[in-house]
Write a protein that holds these residues in place. Structure first.
Motif, PDB file in Angstrom:
ATOM      1  N   GLY A  25       0.813  -1.215   0.000  1.00  0.00           N
ATOM      2  CA  GLY A  25       0.000   0.000   0.000  1.00  0.00           C
ATOM      3  C   GLY A  25       0.841   1.256   0.000  1.00  0.00           C
ATOM      4  O   GLY A  25       0.574   2.210  -0.751  1.00  0.00           O
ATOM      5  N   ASP A  26       1.880   1.293   0.830  1.00  0.00           N
ATOM      6  CA  ASP A  26       2.768   2.461   0.875  1.00  0.00           C
ATOM      7  C   ASP A  26       3.442   2.676  -0.476  1.00  0.00           C
ATOM      8  O   ASP A  26       3.581   3.815  -0.944  1.00  0.00           O
ATOM      9  N   LYS A  27       3.860   1.590  -1.128  1.00  0.00           N
ATOM     10  CA  LYS A  27       4.516   1.698  -2.425  1.00  0.00           C
ATOM     11  C   LYS A  27       3.537   2.198  -3.483  1.00  0.00           C
ATOM     12  O   LYS A  27       3.893   3.047  -4.316  1.00  0.00           O
ATOM     13  N   LEU A  32       1.788   6.046  -7.345  1.00  0.00           N
ATOM     14  CA  LEU A  32       0.622   6.717  -7.913  1.00  0.00           C
ATOM     15  C   LEU A  32       0.504   8.171  -7.450  1.00  0.00           C
ATOM     16  O   LEU A  32      -0.383   8.887  -7.904  1.00  0.00           O
ATOM     17  N   ASP A  33       1.383   8.576  -6.540  1.00  0.00           N
ATOM     18  CA  ASP A  33       1.385   9.930  -6.014  1.00  0.00           C
ATOM     19  C   ASP A  33      -0.005  10.348  -5.530  1.00  0.00           C
ATOM     20  O   ASP A  33      -0.562  11.339  -5.974  1.00  0.00           O
ATOM     21  N   THR A  34      -0.551   9.537  -4.628  1.00  0.00           N
ATOM     22  CA  THR A  34      -1.880   9.824  -4.102  1.00  0.00           C
ATOM     23  C   THR A  34      -1.889   9.674  -2.584  1.00  0.00           C
ATOM     24  O   THR A  34      -1.144   8.877  -2.027  1.00  0.00           O
ATOM     25  N   ILE A 123      -8.866   0.529  -4.293  1.00  0.00           N
ATOM     26  CA  ILE A 123      -9.630   1.703  -4.713  1.00  0.00           C
ATOM     27  C   ILE A 123      -8.735   2.932  -4.608  1.00  0.00           C
ATOM     28  O   ILE A 123      -8.111   3.152  -3.570  1.00  0.00           O
ATOM     29  N   ILE A 124      -8.680   3.690  -5.686  1.00  0.00           N
ATOM     30  CA  ILE A 124      -7.929   4.940  -5.718  1.00  0.00           C
ATOM     31  C   ILE A 124      -8.951   6.039  -5.965  1.00  0.00           C
ATOM     32  O   ILE A 124      -9.770   5.941  -6.880  1.00  0.00           O
ATOM     33  N   GLU A 125      -8.920   7.072  -5.125  1.00  0.00           N
ATOM     34  CA  GLU A 125      -9.923   8.130  -5.218  1.00  0.00           C
ATOM     35  C   GLU A 125      -9.259   9.498  -5.284  1.00  0.00           C
ATOM     36  O   GLU A 125      -8.111   9.655  -4.884  1.00  0.00           O
ATOM     37  N   THR A 126     -10.037  10.476  -5.773  1.00  0.00           N
ATOM     38  CA  THR A 126      -9.605  11.863  -5.696  1.00  0.00           C
ATOM     39  C   THR A 126     -10.776  12.715  -5.213  1.00  0.00           C
ATOM     40  O   THR A 126     -11.926  12.439  -5.542  1.00  0.00           O
TER      41      THR A 126
END
Length: 134
Positions: A25-27, A32-34, A123-126
């Motif tokens: 997760g940290d990587k 992904l710079d998120t 899941i990646i969110e903005t």
């Protein structure tokens, strides 16, 4: 030493599942710079959804496992495809927010597959803009 070599060496040294999840997760957050990423896994035998790695607005969150009869966001990905949403309304139709969290303006959910079965998702969110992911 290349980053992938460091990652493999660190994974090989870890035997604790939670430590491996945190390392991956940290990587992902770094690559992904998120600041906003989540990984959820299922304990199928017990019909539980377990939240393994949760970050929102750069802060680590923790949620207890919850019973689920149908893995909503997971079963919707049953054809091994990602789900993307471009607005708060679309995201709410896919899956409601966890209590105490914000609605993302857009995001993508990617299935984690093992033996041709979905066992979790990333899941990646903005929270900054609509239609950030395709």
């Amino acid at each position: 030493m290349p980053s992938s070599t460091v990652c493999r060496a660190a994974l090989a040294a870890k035997t604790d599942f939670r430590a491996i999840v945190d390392l991956v997760g940290d990587k992902l957050r770094e690559v992904l710079d998120t600041e906003d990423i989540e990984s959820a896994g299922t304990i199928v035998e017990a019909n539980l959804l377990q939240y393994l790695y949760e970050y929102e607005h750069g802060e680590r969150l923790s949620f207890p496992a919850e019973p689920t009869l149908q893995m909503d966001s997971l079963t919707r990905s049953s054809k091994h495809k990602h789900l993307a949403w471009g607005t708060v309304e679309e995201g709410n139709m896919i899956s409601p927010n966890l209590p105490g969290t914000d609605a993302s303006r857009s995001g993508v959910s990617l299935p984690i597959i093992s033996s041709d079965r979905i066992i979790g998702n990333i899941i990646i969110e903005t929270y900054e803009r609509d239609h950030a992911y395709g």
